[in-house]
Scaffold this active site. Structure first.
Site, PDB file in Angstrom:
ATOM      1  N   CYS A 224     -15.835  28.872  27.670  1.00 42.90           N
ATOM      2  CA  CYS A 224     -16.547  28.275  26.539  1.00 42.90           C
ATOM      3  C   CYS A 224     -17.495  27.224  27.089  1.00 42.90           C
ATOM      4  O   CYS A 224     -18.299  27.498  27.969  1.00 42.90           O
ATOM      5  CB  CYS A 224     -15.582  27.736  25.499  1.00 42.90           C
ATOM      6  SG  CYS A 224     -14.431  26.476  26.107  1.00 42.90           S
ATOM      7  N   ARG A 229     -11.809  25.882  23.971  1.00 40.74           N
ATOM      8  CA  ARG A 229     -11.849  27.025  23.064  1.00 40.74           C
ATOM      9  C   ARG A 229     -11.457  28.314  23.796  1.00 40.74           C
ATOM     10  O   ARG A 229     -10.802  29.183  23.215  1.00 40.74           O
ATOM     11  CB  ARG A 229     -13.249  27.171  22.446  1.00 40.74           C
ATOM     12  CG  ARG A 229     -13.583  26.132  21.388  1.00 40.74           C
ATOM     13  CD  ARG A 229     -15.026  26.256  20.916  1.00 40.74           C
ATOM     14  NE  ARG A 229     -15.978  25.775  21.913  1.00 40.74           N
ATOM     15  CZ  ARG A 229     -17.305  25.867  21.792  1.00 40.74           C
ATOM     16  NH1 ARG A 229     -17.828  26.454  20.720  1.00 40.74           N
ATOM     17  NH2 ARG A 229     -18.091  25.395  22.720  1.00 40.74           N
TER      18      ARG A 229
END
Length: 276
Positions: A224, A229
């Site tokens: 990410c 994430r």
């Protein structure tokens, strides 16, 4: 979890519940009874992008939370477990065996109207010793660059606009001067894997989304912007679907900072499903 909550509210080190949030202040608003807190930016990383706390720091952090090598650790947090999944990954990287992710995190717990607390939590410190790392769960820039010509499977889990090369949304740290994505990476936003209540989609649904990455010839790279994430997508691939996957925690922040690292931009991402 709710039915066994009393096990996580004692000084004994058998079980420990840990909250890790994008916004650490929400812990003070309410948390699950018995939960201690990790502040992701202050406690578990050394700067944004590829800087996991070192072994000594990890030993101090986990020991201060009353965790031993034998403790069953359950982590959860806000944003459908963005940073909780990263803490889970760090524990796995340091070879902690008994660690779980509370499906749905804070969002699902509140929707179910389960107990909440504002009590300050502190448990007796314990000795925590780390004996090496599990390098099979971590991706590194040099290895990824070396494998670009081999069409190694990669998933960029960011928002489609980040993948296209646009500036990130306001809630995402703007950590780079270059935008775009790693060549050959597909865009499957992390939120594709979760329901509206923050819980993971069913296994058949996840296999439909990630099927081509489950039996890939090489470990799939999830990345990410700063590695949090992508921890969600790594968790889905590695822990729920038993696929060979690594989390590239250096992610776009480290990649874009290297002027020798190739960058692509796209007007249309591989998937148009929005992040959540």
């Amino acid at each position: 979890m709710h039915d066994h909550l009393d096990q996580f509210q004692t000084d004994a080190p058998d079980y420990r519940l840990v909250e890790v949030d994008m916004d650490p202040d929400v812990y003070d608003d309410w948390h699950i009874p018995g939960a201690v807190q990790i502040n992701w930016e202050e406690d578990i990383i050394n700067g944004l992008g590829g800087n996991v706390i070192d072994q000594n720091e990890a030993e101090s952090l986990f020991g201060d939370l009353g965790i031993t090598r034998d403790t069953t650790v359950v982590v959860y947090g806000d944003q459908a477990n963005w940073f909780a999944a990263h803490a889970y990954w760090v524990l796995k990287y340091y070879q902690h065996e008994n660690v779980q992710l509370l499906d749905g995190g804070r969002r699902h717990w509140r929707l179910e109207r389960y107990e909440q607390s504002q009590d300050e939590i502190e448990y007796p410190s314990r000795e925590y010793e780390i004996d090496g790392t599990d390098e099979d769960v971590r991706g590194y820039k040099t290895d990824i660059m070396d494998s670009l010509d081999e069409d190694r499977p990669m998933i960029d889990v960011r928002n489609p606009q980040e993948y296209r090369g646009e500036k990130p949304p306001a809630e995402i740290p703007n950590t780079t001067d270059r935008e775009g994505h790693i060549p050959n990476a597909d865009n499957i936003p992390w939120g594709t894997a979760v329901n509206a209540d923050g819980t993971f989609k069913s296994e058949p649904e996840l296999r439909e989304i990630y099927g081509e990455y489950i039996d890939a010839d090489r470990s799939t790279v999830a990345y990410c912007r700063i590695g949090e994430r992508s921890s969600i997508t790594w968790f889905v691939l590695s822990e729920l679907l038993d696929a060979d996957a690594v989390n590239y925690d250096g992610s776009w922040t480290e990649w874009a900072a290297d002027e020798t690292a190739p960058v692509e931009k796209a007007s249309t991402p591989a998937t148009t499903e929005s992040d959540s």
